[in-house]
Design an enzyme around this catalytic site. Structure first.
Site, PDB file in Angstrom:
ATOM      1  CD  GLU A 235       5.053 -29.957 -37.342  1.00 41.55           C
ATOM      2  OE1 GLU A 235       5.378 -28.794 -37.665  1.00 41.55           O
ATOM      3  OE2 GLU A 235       4.369 -30.703 -38.056  1.00 41.55           O
ATOM      4  CB  CYS A 269       4.572 -28.353 -41.432  1.00 32.20           C
ATOM      5  SG  CYS A 269       4.783 -30.119 -41.301  1.00 32.20           S
TER       6      CYS A 269
END
Ligand code: NDP
Length: 490
Positions: A235, A269
Protein backbone atom coordinates in the site's frame (compact mmCIF):
# COMPACT_ATOMS: atom_id res chain seq x y z
CA UNK A 1 26.03 -6.39 25.88
CA UNK A 2 24.56 -2.88 25.66
CA UNK A 3 21.48 -2.42 23.52
CA UNK A 4 21.73 0.26 20.86
CA UNK A 5 18.67 2.47 21.01
CA UNK A 6 17.05 5.28 19.08
CA UNK A 7 14.66 7.99 20.21
CA UNK A 8 11.20 8.82 18.99
CA UNK A 9 10.57 12.54 19.04
CA UNK A 10 7.50 14.70 19.41
CA UNK A 11 7.36 16.36 15.96
CA UNK A 12 5.77 19.51 17.42
CA UNK A 13 8.30 20.12 20.20
CA UNK A 14 11.32 17.97 19.36
CA UNK A 15 11.12 16.43 22.85
CA UNK A 16 11.99 12.78 23.33
CA UNK A 17 8.85 10.66 23.68
CA UNK A 18 10.60 7.34 24.14
CA UNK A 19 13.72 5.32 23.54
CA UNK A 20 13.59 1.97 21.78
CA UNK A 21 16.02 -0.80 20.82
CA UNK A 22 17.44 -0.90 17.31
CA UNK A 23 16.67 -4.54 16.64
CA UNK A 24 19.30 -5.95 14.31
CA UNK A 25 19.09 -9.05 12.09
CA UNK A 26 19.72 -11.42 15.06
CA UNK A 27 16.92 -9.95 17.14
CA UNK A 28 14.58 -10.04 14.16
CA UNK A 29 15.53 -13.69 13.47
CA UNK A 30 14.76 -14.57 17.09
CA UNK A 31 11.41 -12.77 16.94
CA UNK A 32 10.48 -14.64 13.76
CA UNK A 33 11.53 -17.93 15.42
CA UNK A 34 9.24 -17.23 18.39
CA UNK A 35 6.50 -16.20 15.98
CA UNK A 36 6.77 -19.50 14.10
CA UNK A 37 6.11 -21.42 17.28
CA UNK A 38 3.31 -19.06 18.28
CA UNK A 39 1.79 -19.40 14.80
CA UNK A 40 1.46 -23.16 15.25
CA UNK A 41 -0.27 -22.69 18.61
CA UNK A 42 -2.55 -19.94 17.30
CA UNK A 43 -3.57 -21.96 14.23
CA UNK A 44 -4.30 -25.04 16.36
CA UNK A 45 -6.58 -23.01 18.66
CA UNK A 46 -9.25 -22.99 15.98
CA UNK A 47 -11.36 -20.16 14.63
CA UNK A 48 -13.74 -19.95 17.61
CA UNK A 49 -10.99 -19.53 20.21
CA UNK A 50 -9.13 -17.02 18.04
CA UNK A 51 -12.29 -15.00 17.63
CA UNK A 52 -12.83 -14.90 21.41
CA UNK A 53 -9.26 -13.79 22.07
CA UNK A 54 -9.24 -11.17 19.34
CA UNK A 55 -12.46 -9.71 20.70
CA UNK A 56 -10.68 -9.60 24.09
CA UNK A 57 -7.79 -7.76 22.43
CA UNK A 58 -10.29 -5.32 20.99
CA UNK A 59 -11.73 -4.74 24.48
CA UNK A 60 -8.24 -4.14 25.94
CA UNK A 61 -7.43 -1.60 23.20
CA UNK A 62 -10.76 0.11 23.79
CA UNK A 63 -10.06 0.32 27.53
CA UNK A 64 -6.73 2.01 26.70
CA UNK A 65 -8.21 4.29 24.04
CA UNK A 66 -7.39 7.57 25.79
CA UNK A 67 -3.84 6.53 26.66
CA UNK A 68 -3.18 5.34 23.10
CA UNK A 69 -4.64 8.53 21.60
CA UNK A 70 -2.33 10.59 23.79
CA UNK A 71 0.67 8.54 22.62
CA UNK A 72 -0.34 8.91 18.95
CA UNK A 73 -0.64 12.66 19.56
CA UNK A 74 2.86 12.76 21.04
CA UNK A 75 4.64 10.60 18.47
CA UNK A 76 2.80 11.58 15.30
CA UNK A 77 1.70 15.11 16.26
CA UNK A 78 -1.97 14.91 15.25
CA UNK A 79 -4.62 16.35 17.60
CA UNK A 80 -5.90 13.95 20.27
CA UNK A 81 -9.39 14.02 18.68
CA UNK A 82 -8.05 12.82 15.33
CA UNK A 83 -5.96 10.18 17.10
CA UNK A 84 -9.08 8.98 18.90
CA UNK A 85 -10.98 8.73 15.61
CA UNK A 86 -8.14 6.74 14.09
CA UNK A 87 -8.10 4.26 16.98
CA UNK A 88 -11.89 3.88 16.92
CA UNK A 89 -11.67 2.94 13.24
CA UNK A 90 -8.95 0.40 14.02
CA UNK A 91 -11.19 -1.08 16.73
CA UNK A 92 -14.08 -1.53 14.27
CA UNK A 93 -11.75 -3.32 11.86
CA UNK A 94 -10.44 -5.63 14.57
CA UNK A 95 -14.03 -6.41 15.53
CA UNK A 96 -15.05 -7.15 11.92
CA UNK A 97 -12.00 -9.32 11.20
CA UNK A 98 -12.55 -11.35 14.39
CA UNK A 99 -16.25 -11.85 13.74
CA UNK A 100 -16.03 -12.67 10.02
CA UNK A 101 -12.90 -14.81 9.70
CA UNK A 102 -14.67 -18.14 10.12
CA UNK A 103 -17.45 -17.27 7.66
CA UNK A 104 -15.01 -16.04 4.99
CA UNK A 105 -12.22 -18.57 5.43
CA UNK A 106 -13.90 -21.65 6.87
CA UNK A 107 -14.35 -24.90 4.99
CA UNK A 108 -17.19 -25.05 2.51
CA UNK A 109 -18.38 -27.31 -0.27
CA UNK A 110 -18.25 -26.01 -3.80
CA UNK A 111 -20.14 -27.33 -6.83
CA UNK A 112 -17.92 -29.94 -8.55
CA UNK A 113 -19.58 -29.42 -11.95
CA UNK A 114 -21.09 -32.03 -14.30
CA UNK A 115 -17.83 -33.76 -15.20
CA UNK A 116 -16.92 -33.96 -11.53
CA UNK A 117 -20.34 -35.28 -10.54
CA UNK A 118 -18.79 -38.14 -8.55
CA UNK A 119 -16.64 -35.78 -6.45
CA UNK A 120 -17.15 -33.81 -3.26
CA UNK A 121 -15.21 -30.55 -3.57
CA UNK A 122 -14.24 -28.49 -0.53
CA UNK A 123 -12.44 -25.19 -0.21
CA UNK A 124 -10.96 -23.57 2.86
CA UNK A 125 -8.39 -20.86 3.55
CA UNK A 126 -5.54 -21.91 5.84
CA UNK A 127 -3.09 -19.64 7.72
CA UNK A 128 0.24 -18.80 6.10
CA UNK A 129 2.30 -18.94 9.32
CA UNK A 130 4.30 -15.80 10.15
CA UNK A 131 3.27 -12.49 8.57
CA UNK A 132 5.62 -9.49 8.64
CA UNK A 133 3.90 -6.12 8.87
CA UNK A 134 5.92 -2.99 8.02
CA UNK A 135 3.96 0.05 9.04
CA UNK A 136 3.93 3.79 8.44
CA UNK A 137 3.81 6.76 10.81
CA UNK A 138 0.86 8.73 9.38
CA UNK A 139 -1.86 6.49 10.85
CA UNK A 140 0.29 4.46 13.23
CA UNK A 141 -2.64 2.48 14.69
CA UNK A 142 -5.25 2.33 11.93
CA UNK A 143 -2.97 1.46 9.01
CA UNK A 144 -0.95 -1.40 10.51
CA UNK A 145 -4.10 -2.73 12.22
CA UNK A 146 -5.60 -3.09 8.73
CA UNK A 147 -3.02 -5.83 8.19
CA UNK A 148 -2.44 -7.06 11.77
CA UNK A 149 -6.12 -7.68 12.64
CA UNK A 150 -6.85 -9.50 9.39
CA UNK A 151 -3.63 -11.54 9.50
CA UNK A 152 -4.29 -12.60 13.11
CA UNK A 153 -7.94 -13.40 12.41
CA UNK A 154 -6.82 -15.59 9.48
CA UNK A 155 -4.78 -17.63 11.98
CA UNK A 156 -1.27 -16.20 11.50
CA UNK A 157 1.29 -14.86 13.95
CA UNK A 158 2.54 -11.33 13.22
CA UNK A 159 5.89 -9.63 13.63
CA UNK A 160 5.27 -5.90 13.35
CA UNK A 161 7.92 -3.31 12.48
CA UNK A 162 6.48 0.16 13.08
CA UNK A 163 7.98 3.25 11.48
CA UNK A 164 10.99 4.64 13.32
CA UNK A 165 8.90 7.79 13.86
CA UNK A 166 6.17 5.99 15.80
CA UNK A 167 7.77 2.98 17.50
CA UNK A 168 6.17 3.53 20.93
CA UNK A 169 2.69 2.95 19.52
CA UNK A 170 3.84 -0.26 17.85
CA UNK A 171 5.34 -1.50 21.12
CA UNK A 172 2.13 -0.68 23.00
CA UNK A 173 -0.06 -2.54 20.47
CA UNK A 174 1.93 -5.73 21.11
CA UNK A 175 1.94 -5.20 24.91
CA UNK A 176 -1.84 -4.84 24.90
CA UNK A 177 -2.14 -7.99 22.81
CA UNK A 178 -0.16 -9.89 25.44
CA UNK A 179 -2.72 -8.76 28.05
CA UNK A 180 -5.48 -10.44 26.05
CA UNK A 181 -3.42 -13.43 24.87
CA UNK A 182 -0.67 -14.07 27.43
CA UNK A 183 0.18 -17.65 26.40
CA UNK A 184 2.21 -17.08 23.23
CA UNK A 185 3.77 -14.07 21.45
CA UNK A 186 1.32 -14.20 18.55
CA UNK A 187 1.83 -10.47 17.94
CA UNK A 188 5.35 -9.10 18.47
CA UNK A 189 6.83 -5.72 17.66
CA UNK A 190 10.43 -5.22 16.58
CA UNK A 191 11.74 -1.65 16.55
CA UNK A 192 14.48 0.07 14.62
CA UNK A 193 15.21 1.89 11.39
CA UNK A 194 14.88 0.73 7.79
CA UNK A 195 17.39 -2.11 8.35
CA UNK A 196 15.07 -3.74 10.88
CA UNK A 197 12.27 -3.85 8.29
CA UNK A 198 14.74 -5.11 5.69
CA UNK A 199 15.79 -7.98 8.00
CA UNK A 200 12.14 -8.90 8.52
CA UNK A 201 11.39 -8.91 4.78
CA UNK A 202 14.49 -11.02 4.08
CA UNK A 203 13.68 -13.79 6.58
CA UNK A 204 12.54 -16.86 4.62
CA UNK A 205 10.28 -17.96 7.50
CA UNK A 206 8.11 -14.88 6.95
CA UNK A 207 5.38 -16.16 4.63
CA UNK A 208 3.96 -12.79 3.61
CA UNK A 209 4.94 -9.16 4.03
CA UNK A 210 2.32 -6.42 4.39
CA UNK A 211 3.99 -3.12 3.58
CA UNK A 212 2.66 0.45 3.82
CA UNK A 213 4.85 3.36 2.81
CA UNK A 214 6.42 4.88 -0.27
CA UNK A 215 6.50 3.27 -3.72
CA UNK A 216 10.31 3.46 -3.74
CA UNK A 217 10.65 1.52 -0.48
CA UNK A 218 7.95 -0.96 -1.60
CA UNK A 219 10.18 -1.82 -4.57
CA UNK A 220 13.13 -2.42 -2.24
CA UNK A 221 11.03 -4.59 0.06
CA UNK A 222 9.69 -6.53 -2.93
CA UNK A 223 13.24 -7.11 -4.20
CA UNK A 224 14.24 -8.50 -0.80
CA UNK A 225 11.13 -10.70 -0.76
CA UNK A 226 11.89 -11.97 -4.27
CA UNK A 227 14.92 -13.87 -2.90
CA UNK A 228 12.56 -16.23 -1.05
CA UNK A 229 9.53 -15.83 -3.31
CA UNK A 230 7.76 -14.23 -0.34
CA UNK A 231 4.55 -12.60 -1.53
CA UNK A 232 3.79 -9.05 -0.47
CA UNK A 233 0.81 -6.74 -0.21
CA UNK A 234 1.88 -3.17 -0.91
CA UNK A 235 0.00 0.00 0.00
CA UNK A 236 2.04 2.88 -1.33
CA UNK A 237 0.08 6.08 -1.23
CA UNK A 238 -1.47 8.06 -4.05
CA UNK A 239 -2.45 11.32 -5.66
CA UNK A 240 -6.18 11.11 -5.14
CA UNK A 241 -8.58 13.19 -7.20
CA UNK A 242 -11.76 14.90 -6.04
CA UNK A 243 -14.37 15.52 -8.75
CA UNK A 244 -17.15 18.09 -8.31
CA UNK A 245 -19.94 17.64 -10.87
CA UNK A 246 -22.40 20.34 -11.94
CA UNK A 247 -25.22 19.13 -9.68
CA UNK A 248 -23.10 18.67 -6.54
CA UNK A 249 -24.05 20.18 -3.17
CA UNK A 250 -21.34 22.84 -3.28
CA UNK A 251 -21.22 23.59 0.45
CA UNK A 252 -20.87 19.92 1.38
CA UNK A 253 -18.35 19.32 -1.40
CA UNK A 254 -16.12 22.22 -0.28
CA UNK A 255 -16.32 21.11 3.35
CA UNK A 256 -15.40 17.50 2.50
CA UNK A 257 -12.68 18.56 0.08
CA UNK A 258 -10.99 20.70 2.69
CA UNK A 259 -11.08 18.05 5.38
CA UNK A 260 -9.94 15.34 2.96
CA UNK A 261 -6.99 17.49 1.93
CA UNK A 262 -5.89 19.19 5.14
CA UNK A 263 -6.75 16.86 8.02
CA UNK A 264 -3.73 15.02 9.44
CA UNK A 265 -1.72 17.81 7.75
CA UNK A 266 -2.43 16.11 4.43
CA UNK A 267 -0.38 13.09 5.47
CA UNK A 268 -3.00 10.62 4.34
CA UNK A 269 -2.44 8.04 1.62
CA UNK A 270 -6.06 8.55 0.49
CA UNK A 271 -5.97 12.30 1.13
CA UNK A 272 -7.33 14.73 -1.48
CA UNK A 273 -4.46 16.15 -3.56
CA UNK A 274 -6.05 17.09 -6.91
CA UNK A 275 -9.44 18.76 -7.32
CA UNK A 276 -11.34 18.88 -10.63
CA UNK A 277 -14.44 21.08 -10.71
CA UNK A 278 -16.79 21.35 -13.69
CA UNK A 279 -17.10 24.79 -15.20
CA UNK A 280 -20.78 25.29 -14.28
CA UNK A 281 -20.04 25.32 -10.52
CA UNK A 282 -16.41 26.39 -10.50
CA UNK A 283 -16.91 29.94 -9.19
CA UNK A 284 -19.34 29.10 -6.35
CA UNK A 285 -17.20 26.11 -5.33
CA UNK A 286 -14.05 28.24 -5.16
CA UNK A 287 -15.89 30.89 -3.13
CA UNK A 288 -16.99 28.24 -0.61
CA UNK A 289 -13.52 26.73 -0.49
CA UNK A 290 -11.83 30.12 0.06
CA UNK A 291 -14.28 31.10 2.82
CA UNK A 292 -13.81 27.83 4.62
CA UNK A 293 -10.03 27.51 4.30
CA UNK A 294 -9.58 30.89 5.96
CA UNK A 295 -10.79 29.30 9.20
CA UNK A 296 -8.50 26.24 9.09
CA UNK A 297 -5.25 26.66 11.04
CA UNK A 298 -2.16 24.48 11.26
CA UNK A 299 -1.39 23.70 14.89
CA UNK A 300 -5.09 23.92 15.83
CA UNK A 301 -7.11 21.95 13.29
CA UNK A 302 -4.24 19.66 12.41
CA UNK A 303 -0.76 18.98 13.67
CA UNK A 304 2.79 19.37 12.42
CA UNK A 305 4.46 17.51 9.57
CA UNK A 306 5.55 14.30 11.26
CA UNK A 307 8.58 13.51 9.10
CA UNK A 308 10.92 16.54 8.94
CA UNK A 309 12.31 15.51 5.53
CA UNK A 310 8.84 15.81 4.00
CA UNK A 311 8.88 19.59 4.47
CA UNK A 312 11.32 19.97 1.56
CA UNK A 313 9.03 18.04 -0.79
CA UNK A 314 5.97 20.02 0.30
CA UNK A 315 7.86 23.30 -0.13
CA UNK A 316 9.12 22.30 -3.59
CA UNK A 317 5.58 21.44 -4.70
CA UNK A 318 4.14 24.69 -3.31
CA UNK A 319 6.87 26.80 -4.92
CA UNK A 320 6.41 25.05 -8.22
CA UNK A 321 2.60 25.34 -8.14
CA UNK A 322 2.68 28.99 -7.08
CA UNK A 323 5.02 29.84 -9.95
CA UNK A 324 2.94 28.10 -12.60
CA UNK A 325 -0.57 28.70 -11.24
CA UNK A 326 -2.67 31.13 -9.23
CA UNK A 327 -2.54 31.00 -5.45
CA UNK A 328 -5.96 30.95 -3.75
CA UNK A 329 -4.82 30.33 -0.17
CA UNK A 330 -1.41 30.21 1.52
CA UNK A 331 1.63 30.13 -0.71
CA UNK A 332 5.37 29.94 -0.60
CA UNK A 333 5.46 31.31 2.96
CA UNK A 334 3.08 28.66 4.29
CA UNK A 335 5.84 26.26 5.32
CA UNK A 336 6.83 27.22 8.86
CA UNK A 337 8.51 24.12 10.23
CA UNK A 338 7.20 21.93 11.64
CA UNK A 339 3.83 23.32 10.51
CA UNK A 340 2.41 23.98 7.05
CA UNK A 341 -0.62 26.25 6.68
CA UNK A 342 -3.26 25.18 4.12
CA UNK A 343 -2.34 25.88 0.52
CA UNK A 344 -4.72 26.00 -2.46
CA UNK A 345 -3.44 26.76 -5.96
CA UNK A 346 -5.51 26.79 -9.16
CA UNK A 347 -4.56 26.45 -12.82
CA UNK A 348 -1.41 24.43 -12.17
CA UNK A 349 -0.29 22.59 -15.32
CA UNK A 350 -1.06 18.88 -15.18
CA UNK A 351 2.54 17.91 -15.90
CA UNK A 352 3.98 19.81 -12.89
CA UNK A 353 5.28 17.88 -9.85
CA UNK A 354 2.56 19.37 -7.63
CA UNK A 355 -0.04 17.58 -9.76
CA UNK A 356 1.89 14.42 -10.60
CA UNK A 357 3.85 13.50 -7.46
CA UNK A 358 2.54 12.65 -4.02
CA UNK A 359 2.86 15.78 -1.85
CA UNK A 360 1.73 14.34 1.50
CA UNK A 361 1.03 17.81 2.86
CA UNK A 362 -1.94 20.18 3.43
CA UNK A 363 -2.02 21.37 -0.17
CA UNK A 364 -4.32 20.99 -3.18
CA UNK A 365 -4.34 21.99 -6.80
CA UNK A 366 -7.72 22.89 -8.31
CA UNK A 367 -8.58 22.84 -11.99
CA UNK A 368 -11.66 23.86 -13.96
CA UNK A 369 -12.94 21.22 -16.39
CA UNK A 370 -15.47 21.35 -19.22
CA UNK A 371 -17.53 18.53 -17.73
CA UNK A 372 -17.30 15.49 -15.45
CA UNK A 373 -15.92 13.34 -18.29
CA UNK A 374 -12.92 15.61 -18.68
CA UNK A 375 -12.48 15.64 -14.90
CA UNK A 376 -12.48 11.86 -14.91
CA UNK A 377 -9.92 11.67 -17.72
CA UNK A 378 -7.57 14.01 -15.85
CA UNK A 379 -8.17 12.15 -12.58
CA UNK A 380 -7.24 8.89 -14.30
CA UNK A 381 -4.07 10.24 -15.92
CA UNK A 382 -1.91 9.40 -12.91
CA UNK A 383 0.61 6.66 -12.21
CA UNK A 384 -1.14 6.23 -8.87
CA UNK A 385 -4.58 4.72 -8.36
CA UNK A 386 -5.51 4.47 -4.70
CA UNK A 387 -8.73 6.31 -3.77
CA UNK A 388 -10.82 9.22 -4.99
CA UNK A 389 -14.03 11.16 -4.54
CA UNK A 390 -17.05 12.15 -6.63
CA UNK A 391 -19.58 14.77 -5.57
CA UNK A 392 -22.89 14.69 -7.48
CA UNK A 393 -26.57 14.59 -6.55
CA UNK A 394 -27.27 12.22 -9.45
CA UNK A 395 -26.64 8.80 -7.93
CA UNK A 396 -26.55 6.99 -11.28
CA UNK A 397 -24.03 9.39 -12.77
CA UNK A 398 -21.94 9.42 -9.58
CA UNK A 399 -21.85 5.62 -9.54
CA UNK A 400 -20.81 5.61 -13.21
CA UNK A 401 -17.98 8.06 -12.56
CA UNK A 402 -16.88 6.14 -9.47
CA UNK A 403 -16.77 2.86 -11.39
CA UNK A 404 -14.75 4.45 -14.21
CA UNK A 405 -12.27 6.04 -11.80
CA UNK A 406 -8.94 4.23 -12.07
CA UNK A 407 -8.54 3.52 -8.36
CA UNK A 408 -9.11 0.86 -5.74
CA UNK A 409 -11.73 2.87 -3.80
CA UNK A 410 -14.01 5.83 -4.51
CA UNK A 411 -16.20 7.75 -2.06
CA UNK A 412 -19.39 9.48 -3.28
CA UNK A 413 -20.63 12.63 -1.53
CA UNK A 414 -18.19 12.03 1.36
CA UNK A 415 -14.43 11.67 1.68
CA UNK A 416 -12.47 8.56 2.66
CA UNK A 417 -15.71 6.93 3.85
CA UNK A 418 -14.68 3.58 2.35
CA UNK A 419 -11.87 3.27 4.92
CA UNK A 420 -14.43 3.14 7.73
CA UNK A 421 -16.40 0.26 6.22
CA UNK A 422 -14.61 -2.89 7.38
CA UNK A 423 -16.35 -5.03 4.76
CA UNK A 424 -14.80 -3.00 1.91
CA UNK A 425 -11.35 -3.99 0.64
CA UNK A 426 -8.67 -1.29 0.76
CA UNK A 427 -5.78 -1.05 -1.70
CA UNK A 428 -4.70 0.39 -5.00
CA UNK A 429 -3.34 -0.16 -8.47
CA UNK A 430 -0.33 1.10 -10.41
CA UNK A 431 2.21 2.93 -8.23
CA UNK A 432 -0.27 2.78 -5.35
CA UNK A 433 0.55 -0.90 -4.96
CA UNK A 434 -1.42 -4.13 -5.05
CA UNK A 435 -3.22 -6.60 -2.86
CA UNK A 436 -5.94 -5.72 -0.37
CA UNK A 437 -6.34 -5.22 3.34
CA UNK A 438 -9.78 -5.00 5.04
CA UNK A 439 -12.90 -7.00 4.24
CA UNK A 440 -13.15 -10.57 3.00
CA UNK A 441 -10.38 -9.89 0.45
CA UNK A 442 -8.19 -8.65 3.32
CA UNK A 443 -8.73 -11.89 5.23
CA UNK A 444 -7.99 -14.00 2.15
CA UNK A 445 -4.85 -11.92 1.51
CA UNK A 446 -3.36 -13.53 4.63
CA UNK A 447 -4.43 -17.10 3.91
CA UNK A 448 -3.81 -19.78 1.34
CA UNK A 449 -6.67 -21.47 -0.44
CA UNK A 450 -6.72 -25.21 0.15
CA UNK A 451 -8.68 -27.17 -2.41
CA UNK A 452 -9.70 -30.78 -1.83
CA UNK A 453 -11.57 -33.07 -4.22
CA UNK A 454 -12.83 -36.36 -2.79
CA UNK A 455 -14.13 -39.11 -5.03
CA UNK A 456 -17.42 -40.35 -3.64
CA UNK A 457 -17.96 -43.16 -6.17
CA UNK A 458 -16.40 -44.32 -9.41
CA UNK A 459 -18.21 -42.99 -12.48
CA UNK A 460 -19.38 -46.12 -14.35
CA UNK A 461 -17.73 -46.38 -17.75
CA UNK A 462 -15.95 -43.05 -17.34
CA UNK A 463 -12.60 -43.79 -15.69
CA UNK A 464 -10.79 -41.01 -17.50
CA UNK A 465 -7.63 -40.71 -15.40
CA UNK A 466 -6.43 -44.25 -15.91
CA UNK A 467 -4.28 -46.08 -18.44
CA UNK A 468 -7.22 -48.53 -18.72
CA UNK A 469 -9.28 -45.83 -20.42
CA UNK A 470 -10.55 -47.04 -23.82
CA UNK A 471 -12.00 -45.41 -26.97
CA UNK A 472 -15.61 -45.98 -25.78
CA UNK A 473 -15.03 -43.85 -22.67
CA UNK A 474 -13.46 -41.10 -24.75
CA UNK A 475 -16.47 -41.23 -27.09
CA UNK A 476 -18.89 -40.90 -24.14
CA UNK A 477 -16.86 -37.93 -22.90
CA UNK A 478 -17.03 -36.21 -26.31
CA UNK A 479 -20.82 -36.77 -26.43
CA UNK A 480 -21.26 -35.40 -22.90
CA UNK A 481 -19.11 -32.32 -23.53
CA UNK A 482 -20.87 -31.68 -26.85
CA UNK A 483 -24.23 -31.86 -25.05
CA UNK A 484 -23.03 -29.54 -22.26
CA UNK A 485 -20.93 -27.04 -24.19
CA UNK A 486 -21.42 -27.57 -27.93
CA UNK A 487 -24.44 -25.34 -28.62
CA UNK A 488 -24.05 -21.72 -29.65
CA UNK A 489 -26.42 -19.28 -28.06
CA UNK A 490 -27.04 -17.33 -31.29
P1 NDP B 1 9.10 4.59 3.73
O1 NDP B 1 8.41 3.90 2.63
O2 NDP B 1 10.57 4.79 3.64
O3 NDP B 1 8.82 3.79 5.12
C1 NDP B 1 7.70 2.98 5.37
C2 NDP B 1 8.11 1.83 6.31
O4 NDP B 1 9.10 1.02 5.69
C3 NDP B 1 8.74 2.31 7.62
O5 NDP B 1 8.37 1.44 8.66
C4 NDP B 1 10.21 2.20 7.32
O6 NDP B 1 11.00 2.11 8.47
C5 NDP B 1 10.25 0.92 6.53
N1 NDP B 1 11.45 0.75 5.71
C6 NDP B 1 12.29 1.72 5.21
N2 NDP B 1 13.26 1.15 4.45
C7 NDP B 1 13.02 -0.17 4.46
C8 NDP B 1 13.66 -1.29 3.84
N3 NDP B 1 14.72 -1.16 3.05
N4 NDP B 1 13.16 -2.51 4.05
C9 NDP B 1 12.06 -2.67 4.81
N5 NDP B 1 11.42 -1.66 5.43
C10 NDP B 1 11.89 -0.42 5.25
O7 NDP B 1 8.34 5.93 3.96
P2 NDP B 1 8.74 7.23 4.76
O8 NDP B 1 8.22 7.07 6.13
O9 NDP B 1 10.20 7.56 4.60
O10 NDP B 1 7.89 8.30 3.94
C11 NDP B 1 8.28 8.65 2.61
C12 NDP B 1 7.09 8.90 1.73
O11 NDP B 1 6.28 7.73 1.64
C13 NDP B 1 6.15 9.95 2.26
O12 NDP B 1 6.59 11.18 1.87
C14 NDP B 1 4.84 9.59 1.62
O13 NDP B 1 4.79 10.15 0.34
C15 NDP B 1 4.92 8.08 1.51
N6 NDP B 1 4.18 7.41 2.60
C16 NDP B 1 3.00 6.82 2.31
C17 NDP B 1 2.27 6.24 3.29
C18 NDP B 1 0.96 5.59 3.00
O14 NDP B 1 0.06 5.66 3.82
N7 NDP B 1 0.83 4.89 1.90
C19 NDP B 1 2.69 6.22 4.68
C20 NDP B 1 3.99 6.82 4.89
C21 NDP B 1 4.68 7.39 3.86
P3 NDP B 1 11.65 3.42 9.09
O15 NDP B 1 10.51 4.39 9.33
O16 NDP B 1 12.23 2.92 10.32
O17 NDP B 1 12.62 3.93 8.05
Amino acid sequence: MTTVTFDSLNPATGEIVGSHPKHGPDAVRQAVGRAEEAAGWWAALGAGERRRRLLDYKAVITQHLRELAELVHEENGKPVGDATLEIVLAITHLDWAARNAQKVLGRRRVNPGMIGLNLAATLEYLPLGVVGVIGPWNYPVFTPMGSIAYALAAGNAVVFKPSELTPGIGVRLAELFAEAVPEQPVLQTVTGLGETGAALAADPRVRKVAFTGSTATAKRVMAACAENLTPIVAECGGKDAFIVDADADIGKAADACLWGAMSNAGQTCVGVERVYVVDAVYEPFMRELSDRVAKVKAGEDYGPITMPGQLDIIKRHIDDAAKAGKVVAGGTGSVRAPYVEPVIVEDVPEESPAVREETFGPTITVRRTRDAQEALELANASVYGLGGTVFSRNTRRAMELARMMRSGMTAINSVISFAGVPALPFGGMGDSGFGRIHGADGLREFARPKAISRQRFAMPGMNLTSFTRGPAELERLIRLVTFLHGRRKR
